[in-house]
Design an enzyme around this catalytic site. Structure first.
Site, PDB file in Angstrom:
ATOM      1  N   ASN A  10      86.420  41.858  18.465  1.00  0.00           N
ATOM      2  CA  ASN A  10      85.968  41.497  17.117  1.00  0.00           C
ATOM      3  C   ASN A  10      86.292  42.694  16.223  1.00  0.00           C
ATOM      4  O   ASN A  10      85.597  43.698  16.247  1.00  0.00           O
ATOM      5  CB  ASN A  10      84.462  41.212  17.164  1.00  0.00           C
ATOM      6  CG  ASN A  10      83.912  40.784  15.821  1.00  0.00           C
ATOM      7  OD1 ASN A  10      84.605  40.832  14.798  1.00  0.00           O
ATOM      8  ND2 ASN A  10      82.660  40.369  15.808  1.00  0.00           N
ATOM      9  N   LYS A  17      84.884  45.945  17.920  1.00  0.00           N
ATOM     10  CA  LYS A  17      83.907  45.730  18.992  1.00  0.00           C
ATOM     11  C   LYS A  17      84.612  44.989  20.122  1.00  0.00           C
ATOM     12  O   LYS A  17      85.446  44.123  19.865  1.00  0.00           O
ATOM     13  CB  LYS A  17      82.741  44.861  18.491  1.00  0.00           C
ATOM     14  CG  LYS A  17      81.936  45.513  17.393  1.00  0.00           C
ATOM     15  CD  LYS A  17      80.835  44.577  16.909  1.00  0.00           C
ATOM     16  CE  LYS A  17      80.168  45.159  15.673  1.00  0.00           C
ATOM     17  NZ  LYS A  17      79.518  44.161  14.849  1.00  0.00           N
ATOM     18  N   ARG A  94      87.897  37.142  17.430  1.00  0.00           N
ATOM     19  CA  ARG A  94      87.226  36.532  16.291  1.00  0.00           C
ATOM     20  C   ARG A  94      88.174  36.555  15.091  1.00  0.00           C
ATOM     21  O   ARG A  94      88.696  37.606  14.734  1.00  0.00           O
ATOM     22  CB  ARG A  94      85.985  37.327  15.950  1.00  0.00           C
ATOM     23  CG  ARG A  94      85.233  36.675  14.854  1.00  0.00           C
ATOM     24  CD  ARG A  94      84.389  37.616  14.119  1.00  0.00           C
ATOM     25  NE  ARG A  94      83.593  36.858  13.172  1.00  0.00           N
ATOM     26  CZ  ARG A  94      82.546  37.365  12.570  1.00  0.00           C
ATOM     27  NH1 ARG A  94      82.151  38.571  12.850  1.00  0.00           N
ATOM     28  NH2 ARG A  94      81.886  36.643  11.699  1.00  0.00           N
ATOM     29  N   HIS A 182      80.768  32.022   9.370  1.00  0.00           N
ATOM     30  CA  HIS A 182      79.732  32.316  10.377  1.00  0.00           C
ATOM     31  C   HIS A 182      79.608  31.188  11.407  1.00  0.00           C
ATOM     32  O   HIS A 182      78.572  31.009  12.033  1.00  0.00           O
ATOM     33  CB  HIS A 182      78.352  32.572   9.735  1.00  0.00           C
ATOM     34  CG  HIS A 182      78.287  33.850   8.954  1.00  0.00           C
ATOM     35  ND1 HIS A 182      77.757  33.921   7.685  1.00  0.00           N
ATOM     36  CD2 HIS A 182      78.694  35.101   9.265  1.00  0.00           C
ATOM     37  CE1 HIS A 182      77.842  35.169   7.243  1.00  0.00           C
ATOM     38  NE2 HIS A 182      78.416  35.903   8.176  1.00  0.00           N
ATOM     39  N   LEU A 210      71.502  35.924   8.556  1.00  0.00           N
ATOM     40  CA  LEU A 210      71.248  36.973   7.564  1.00  0.00           C
ATOM     41  C   LEU A 210      71.616  38.338   8.149  1.00  0.00           C
ATOM     42  O   LEU A 210      70.809  38.971   8.823  1.00  0.00           O
ATOM     43  CB  LEU A 210      69.770  36.946   7.136  1.00  0.00           C
ATOM     44  CG  LEU A 210      69.215  35.582   6.684  1.00  0.00           C
ATOM     45  CD1 LEU A 210      67.732  35.689   6.355  1.00  0.00           C
ATOM     46  CD2 LEU A 210      70.002  35.046   5.496  1.00  0.00           C
ATOM     47  N   GLY A 213      76.858  40.256   6.027  1.00  0.00           N
ATOM     48  CA  GLY A 213      77.277  38.994   5.424  1.00  0.00           C
ATOM     49  C   GLY A 213      76.130  38.030   5.646  1.00  0.00           C
ATOM     50  O   GLY A 213      75.395  38.161   6.620  1.00  0.00           O
ATOM     51  N   ARG A 242      78.199  41.741  -1.388  1.00  0.00           N
ATOM     52  CA  ARG A 242      78.848  40.594  -2.035  1.00  0.00           C
ATOM     53  C   ARG A 242      77.836  39.851  -2.913  1.00  0.00           C
ATOM     54  O   ARG A 242      76.663  39.752  -2.547  1.00  0.00           O
ATOM     55  CB  ARG A 242      79.417  39.637  -0.983  1.00  0.00           C
ATOM     56  CG  ARG A 242      80.666  40.157  -0.309  1.00  0.00           C
ATOM     57  CD  ARG A 242      81.076  39.303   0.878  1.00  0.00           C
ATOM     58  NE  ARG A 242      80.745  39.938   2.144  1.00  0.00           N
ATOM     59  CZ  ARG A 242      80.827  39.362   3.338  1.00  0.00           C
ATOM     60  NH1 ARG A 242      81.240  38.106   3.447  1.00  0.00           N
ATOM     61  NH2 ARG A 242      80.493  40.019   4.436  1.00  0.00           N
ATOM     62  N   ASP A 284      71.734  48.175   2.571  1.00  0.00           N
ATOM     63  CA  ASP A 284      71.044  48.034   3.851  1.00  0.00           C
ATOM     64  C   ASP A 284      69.598  47.591   3.627  1.00  0.00           C
ATOM     65  O   ASP A 284      68.826  48.271   2.963  1.00  0.00           O
ATOM     66  CB  ASP A 284      71.085  49.395   4.568  1.00  0.00           C
ATOM     67  CG  ASP A 284      70.667  49.280   6.009  1.00  0.00           C
ATOM     68  OD1 ASP A 284      69.469  49.067   6.281  1.00  0.00           O
ATOM     69  OD2 ASP A 284      71.550  49.398   6.872  1.00  0.00           O
ATOM     70  N   MET A 285      69.243  46.430   4.189  1.00  0.00           N
ATOM     71  CA  MET A 285      67.918  45.867   3.948  1.00  0.00           C
ATOM     72  C   MET A 285      66.799  46.810   4.395  1.00  0.00           C
ATOM     73  O   MET A 285      65.775  46.933   3.721  1.00  0.00           O
ATOM     74  CB  MET A 285      67.801  44.507   4.641  1.00  0.00           C
ATOM     75  CG  MET A 285      66.500  43.798   4.420  1.00  0.00           C
ATOM     76  SD  MET A 285      66.129  43.520   2.654  1.00  0.00           S
ATOM     77  CE  MET A 285      66.932  41.951   2.363  1.00  0.00           C
ATOM     78  N   GLY A 329      71.173  40.328  11.762  1.00  0.00           N
ATOM     79  CA  GLY A 329      70.392  41.573  11.760  1.00  0.00           C
ATOM     80  C   GLY A 329      69.081  41.479  10.997  1.00  0.00           C
ATOM     81  O   GLY A 329      68.032  41.916  11.485  1.00  0.00           O
ATOM     82  N   GLU A 332      66.832  38.441  12.525  1.00  0.00           N
ATOM     83  CA  GLU A 332      66.261  38.727  13.847  1.00  0.00           C
ATOM     84  C   GLU A 332      65.210  39.832  13.809  1.00  0.00           C
ATOM     85  O   GLU A 332      64.315  39.865  14.647  1.00  0.00           O
ATOM     86  CB  GLU A 332      67.383  39.150  14.817  1.00  0.00           C
ATOM     87  CG  GLU A 332      68.327  38.021  15.158  1.00  0.00           C
ATOM     88  CD  GLU A 332      69.614  38.525  15.822  1.00  0.00           C
ATOM     89  OE1 GLU A 332      69.582  39.573  16.476  1.00  0.00           O
ATOM     90  OE2 GLU A 332      70.648  37.844  15.657  1.00  0.00           O
ATOM     91  N   GLU A 380      77.775  35.934  18.968  1.00  0.00           N
ATOM     92  CA  GLU A 380      79.107  35.412  18.639  1.00  0.00           C
ATOM     93  C   GLU A 380      80.114  35.733  19.744  1.00  0.00           C
ATOM     94  O   GLU A 380      81.009  34.940  20.022  1.00  0.00           O
ATOM     95  CB  GLU A 380      79.576  36.012  17.305  1.00  0.00           C
ATOM     96  CG  GLU A 380      78.790  35.445  16.122  1.00  0.00           C
ATOM     97  CD  GLU A 380      78.666  36.407  14.950  1.00  0.00           C
ATOM     98  OE1 GLU A 380      78.172  37.542  15.164  1.00  0.00           O
ATOM     99  OE2 GLU A 380      79.065  36.047  13.835  1.00  0.00           O
TER     100      GLU A 380
HETATM  101  P1  ADP Z   1      76.751  42.467  10.471  1.00  0.00           P
HETATM  102  O1  ADP Z   1      76.719  41.303   9.558  1.00  0.00           O
HETATM  103  O2  ADP Z   1      77.601  43.604   9.971  1.00  0.00           O
HETATM  104  O3  ADP Z   1      76.962  42.120  11.933  1.00  0.00           O
HETATM  105  P2  ADP Z   1      73.956  42.780  11.153  1.00  0.00           P
HETATM  106  O4  ADP Z   1      73.847  41.361  11.585  1.00  0.00           O
HETATM  107  O5  ADP Z   1      73.750  43.843  12.182  1.00  0.00           O
HETATM  108  O6  ADP Z   1      75.293  43.105  10.379  1.00  0.00           O
HETATM  109  O7  ADP Z   1      72.871  43.008   9.977  1.00  0.00           O
HETATM  110  C1  ADP Z   1      72.763  44.202   9.287  1.00  0.00           C
HETATM  111  C2  ADP Z   1      71.549  44.109   8.368  1.00  0.00           C
HETATM  112  O8  ADP Z   1      70.367  43.918   9.157  1.00  0.00           O
HETATM  113  C3  ADP Z   1      71.332  45.365   7.526  1.00  0.00           C
HETATM  114  O9  ADP Z   1      70.995  45.018   6.186  1.00  0.00           O
HETATM  115  C4  ADP Z   1      70.134  45.996   8.210  1.00  0.00           C
HETATM  116  O10 ADP Z   1      69.345  46.768   7.312  1.00  0.00           O
HETATM  117  C5  ADP Z   1      69.368  44.763   8.628  1.00  0.00           C
HETATM  118  N1  ADP Z   1      68.332  45.080   9.614  1.00  0.00           N
HETATM  119  C6  ADP Z   1      68.481  45.482  10.897  1.00  0.00           C
HETATM  120  N2  ADP Z   1      67.259  45.752  11.440  1.00  0.00           N
HETATM  121  C7  ADP Z   1      66.343  45.522  10.469  1.00  0.00           C
HETATM  122  C8  ADP Z   1      64.913  45.618  10.383  1.00  0.00           C
HETATM  123  N3  ADP Z   1      64.181  46.007  11.421  1.00  0.00           N
HETATM  124  N4  ADP Z   1      64.325  45.303   9.212  1.00  0.00           N
HETATM  125  C9  ADP Z   1      65.057  44.910   8.153  1.00  0.00           C
HETATM  126  N5  ADP Z   1      66.389  44.792   8.163  1.00  0.00           N
HETATM  127  C10 ADP Z   1      67.017  45.103   9.299  1.00  0.00           C
END
Ligand code: ADP
Length: 395
Positions: A10, A17, A94, A182, A210, A213, A242, A284-285, A329, A332, A380
């Site tokens: 990927n 990855k 991918r 996705h 979520l 992307g 985005r 970054d959330m 991310g 979950e 995935e």
């Molecule tokens: P990608 O789409 O690049 O594969 P991920 O699915 O790993 O990315 O998601 C990344 C997002 O998940 C980031 O915004 C990160 O801050 C968020 N994230 C990961 N762990 C947590 C958490 N414990 N609380 C809030 N957001 C989280």
């Protein structure tokens, strides 16, 4: 006897990855997963086994950028060393965009690769990087079977109206339509849901992917019927960088009044918008949730608001809702984002179990909740490995 194995690659803009799955009959077991991150700046490699224990790490100290070719070489050598006792049958890749023609995984040759290159303008952040390892592997290991698995494929059977923009029909026929992305994540989730919630799996569900992307998909009987992403992966929800849904009039305004050209607008809507653009702090959330800045709070408010509105739209496309599924991310890992989305979805019959939500589920709705809510970690890579196995010639 030697066991068969499938490798999965990927490749993104700054990382590659790789995973290796050992095959026994139809079953695939992860043996190792590795990635090279920051391949253009400060590359580092980490590999873990199926239990999540670190097997190997490496960092490059010299100033020479590794690039995709260098990162791929390192990963292939690492995988080769891990193949001890395993026979590699093929590599699954991918690929974000399969366009109109590719509605299922396909064995890649030079012709297929050249077809897939046509979709680079439709997914400029992803497609060129997805294709680089395929091109390199075709050159280096023409004997090895390579399979491309598409994020668009799962959505290609959506009803025609769900795929249409209200543009002249000739553009639709030429491929200017809603594709959705996705798909590998949705397909994996749809394969897990029947075990957790057979009723919803046979009924109507919305999966929220979520991550950096982000998109949402409405499923009826396990099949995609509508999604928030369209022609490109910039549509729909606000994401890390985005913008998601945007009045096309804004693009015209930026061109006419701000003198922006296509590249400048591309940079704006793909790289400088979303959570990063609204907050001015981070994409970054985790960082936004930890920040006390009002603009960070506003970015999170807008994110949740837009998800809640899209949920209403997808539930309307389904004519009701039996289950919500959180993945990716943020989906979950963030109990607070799930809580806020579920609160906004109360009118759809979602009753959150606060305790289960804090501990991550899998079921996060109460036993009496008319509509169920679940957390399913996406996979995935496993989906790609399954597709690759099914696409291999029978021996
Ligand atoms: P990608 O789409 O690049 O594969 P991920 O699915 O790993 O990315 O998601 C990344 C997002 O998940 C980031 O915004 C990160 O801050 C968020 N994230 C990961 N762990 C947590 C958490 N414990 N609380 C809030 N957001 C989280």
């Amino acid at each position: 006897m030697m066991m068969d194995a499938i490798a999965v690659l990927n490749a993104g803009s700054s990382s590659i990855k790789a995973s290796l799955f050992a095959q026994t009959g139809d079953a695939l077991a992860l043996t190792v997963r590795g990635q090279v991150e920051a391949i253009h700046t400060a590359p580092r490699f980490i590999a873990k086994n199926a239990a999540g224990e670190t097997l190997s790490t490496h960092a490059w100290n010299d100033a020479t950028p590794l690039g995709h070719a260098g990162a791929l070489d390192y990963i292939l050598t690492f995988l080769h060393d891990r193949l001890d006792g395993l026979h590699l049958r093929g590599i699954g890749h991918r690929v974000v965009h399969g366009g109109l023609a590719y509605s299922r995984p396909v064995r890649v040759d030079a012709q297929v690769l050249s077809d897939l290159e046509q979709f680079i303008p439709l997914a400029p952040l992803h497609q060129p990087h997805n294709l680089t390892p395929i091109r390199l592997m075709l050159e280096r290991r023409p004997d090895l079977l390579q399979v491309a698995c598409f994020d668009t494929a799962f959505h290609r059977a959506q009803p025609e109206v769900a795929q249409m923009f209200a543009l002249p029909k000739e553009l639709h026929d030429a491929g200017v339509r809603r594709y959705g992305f996705h798909g590998l994540s949705y397909e994996y989730n749809a394969s897990v849901l029947p075990r957790l919630d057979p009723k919803a799996a046979k009924g109507r569900s919305v999966i929220l992917h979520l991550g950096n992307g982000a998109s949402m998909c409405a499923l009826s009987e396990g099949r995609s019927v509508a999604s928030t992403m369209g022609f490109t992966a910039v549509d729909g929800l606000p994401m890390g960088t985005r913008c998601g849904n945007l009045d096309p009039g804004v693009i015209l305004y930026l061109m006419d009044q701000r003198g922006m050209d296509a590249r400048a607008i591309e940079g704006l809507i793909y790289n400088q918008s979303g959570l990063l653009g609204v907050s001015g702090i981070s994409s970054d959330m985790r960082e936004l949730l930890a920040s006390g800045e009002p603009r960070a709070g506003l970015a999170v408010d807008l994110y949740v608001y837009r998800i809640a509105r899209e949920l209403g739209s997808l539930a309307a496309a389904l004519g009701g809702l039996d289950a919500l599924v959180f993945t990716g991310g943020i989906g979950e890992n963030s109990a607070v984002i799930r809580q806020r989305i579920c609160r906004d979805a109360a009118w759809l019959g979602v009753v959150l179990d606060e305790q289960a939500n804090q501990t991550g589920g899998p079921r996060i709705s109460t036993a009496v909740s008319p509509t169920a809510a679940w957390v399913i970690p996406t996979n995935e890579e496993l989906m790609i490995a399954r597709h690759t196995l099914q696409t291999l010639p029978i021996v």
